[in-house]
Design an enzyme around this catalytic site. Structure first.
Site, short mmCIF file in Angstrom:
data_model
loop_
_atom_site.label_atom_id
_atom_site.label_comp_id
_atom_site.label_asym_id
_atom_site.label_seq_id
_atom_site.Cartn_x
_atom_site.Cartn_y
_atom_site.Cartn_z
N GLY A 70 0.78 -1.23 0.00
CA GLY A 70 0.00 0.00 0.00
C GLY A 70 0.81 1.28 0.00
O GLY A 70 0.37 2.30 -0.53
N GLU A 79 3.59 4.51 5.94
CA GLU A 79 2.40 3.68 5.74
C GLU A 79 1.36 4.44 4.90
O GLU A 79 1.36 5.66 4.85
CB GLU A 79 1.77 3.33 7.10
N ASP A 134 -5.63 2.15 10.48
CA ASP A 134 -7.06 1.90 10.72
C ASP A 134 -7.21 1.61 12.21
O ASP A 134 -7.30 2.52 13.03
CB ASP A 134 -7.45 0.71 9.82
N LYS A 179 -7.58 6.72 10.39
CA LYS A 179 -9.01 6.72 10.72
C LYS A 179 -9.15 6.79 12.24
O LYS A 179 -9.14 5.75 12.91
CB LYS A 179 -9.67 5.43 10.24
N PHE A 232 -14.21 2.54 4.07
CA PHE A 232 -13.17 1.84 3.33
C PHE A 232 -12.76 2.67 2.11
O PHE A 232 -13.59 3.00 1.27
CB PHE A 232 -13.62 0.44 2.91
N ASP A 243 -5.85 -0.76 -1.87
CA ASP A 243 -6.57 -1.67 -2.75
C ASP A 243 -7.83 -2.22 -2.11
O ASP A 243 -8.01 -2.20 -0.90
CB ASP A 243 -5.68 -2.88 -3.08
N ARG A 266 -5.24 0.10 -6.78
CA ARG A 266 -3.98 0.69 -6.30
C ARG A 266 -3.48 1.77 -7.25
O ARG A 266 -2.83 2.73 -6.82
CB ARG A 266 -2.89 -0.39 -6.17
P1 XMP Z 1 -4.83 -1.71 11.01
O1 XMP Z 1 -6.29 -1.91 11.34
O2 XMP Z 1 -3.98 -2.79 11.60
O3 XMP Z 1 -4.84 -1.93 9.45
O4 XMP Z 1 -4.38 -0.33 11.34
C1 XMP Z 1 -3.94 -1.38 8.60
C2 XMP Z 1 -3.98 -2.08 7.28
O5 XMP Z 1 -5.32 -2.44 6.92
C3 XMP Z 1 -5.57 -2.13 5.58
N1 XMP Z 1 -6.65 -1.11 5.52
C4 XMP Z 1 -7.17 -0.59 4.42
N2 XMP Z 1 -6.90 -0.79 3.12
N3 XMP Z 1 -8.58 0.77 2.53
C5 XMP Z 1 -7.61 -0.11 2.19
O6 XMP Z 1 -7.39 -0.28 1.00
C6 XMP Z 1 -8.92 1.02 3.81
O7 XMP Z 1 -9.82 1.83 4.07
C7 XMP Z 1 -8.18 0.30 4.80
N4 XMP Z 1 -8.23 0.30 6.15
C8 XMP Z 1 -7.28 -0.58 6.56
C9 XMP Z 1 -4.28 -1.62 5.02
O8 XMP Z 1 -3.60 -2.68 4.41
C10 XMP Z 1 -3.50 -1.15 6.21
O9 XMP Z 1 -2.10 -1.26 6.06
MG MG Z 2 -0.92 -1.40 4.13
#
Ligand code: XMP
Ligand code: MG
Length: 183
Positions: free
Chosen positions: A48, A103, A107, A135, A156, A163, A169
């Protein structure tokens, strides 16, 4: 591709390519200033962060070193679980290095808090985080993030490296994915 190419799949465009570029340039200026007298190793999290790494690194005005990691959070579909597996580790030795993790999105924060602790255990001089998106409403753990591009709603999003099922992407903007695509 741009938003017109995937018009039906997006609920809303959050940030255009131009807006992202301007914000990434601002983040780079902050990083240039903070690391003025230090060598920094920027660590991109695959896949990402590829776009933000490419643009951020080129906007920096000093020499940097780049490395990459690939991790997977176990969990299905659009949610992360916090159980992280290293798919590709760094090539670089982190001993006494100033490390900046780059990053695409934070999330729940579970992936990044695990990753930060993992890198901190390798003897670096410092470990900081730069994320393009965050977020705040989804946070399950609090992590100290030094550089944040945008705080976004708990929806999302795709594009600019992000992606859904490996698609979008290469979308040049960041948009909210319409629920009919994943529901
Ligand atoms: P956490 O919850 O561990 O997650 O902070 C981070 C990873 O989750 C994916 N992610 C997303 N990917 N759109 C995406 O395409 C989103 O809205 C989203 N939210 C979480 C992503 O891989 C990130 O590194
Ligand atoms: Mg990622």
């Amino acid at each position: 591709m741009d938003s017109q190419d995937v018009y039906d799949d997006l609920e809303e465009v959050l940030y255009t390519a131009d807006q992202i570029q301007a914000r990434v340039d601002e983040l780079a200026a902050d990083i240039d200033r903070d690391y003025a007298d230090k060598d920094v190793l920027i660590v991109g999290v695959l896949k990402g962060a590829v776009m933000v790494m490419a643009d951020l690194s080129r906007a920096l005005t000093s020499h940097i070193t780049m490395d990459w990691m690939a991790v997977s959070s176990y969990g299905s579909g659009t949610k992360s679980s916090g159980v992280v597996r290293i798919l590709k580790d760094l090539d670089a030795d982190l001993m006494n290095r100033h490390v900046l993790i780059v990053e695409d999105i934070i999330d729940s924060g579970l992936t990044l808090s695990w990753l930060k602790a993992n890198l901190e255990s390798r003897g670096p001089a410092s470990v900081e985080i730069c994320t393009l998106l965050r977020k705040p409403e989804a946070a399950k753990v609090s992590i100290d993030v030094k550089y944040v591009g945008y705080d976004i709603p708990n929806k999302f999003v795709v594009g600019y490296g992000l992606d859904f099922a490996e698609k979008y992407r290469n979308l040049d903007c960041i948009g909210i994915l319409a629920p009919h695509v994943y529901e």
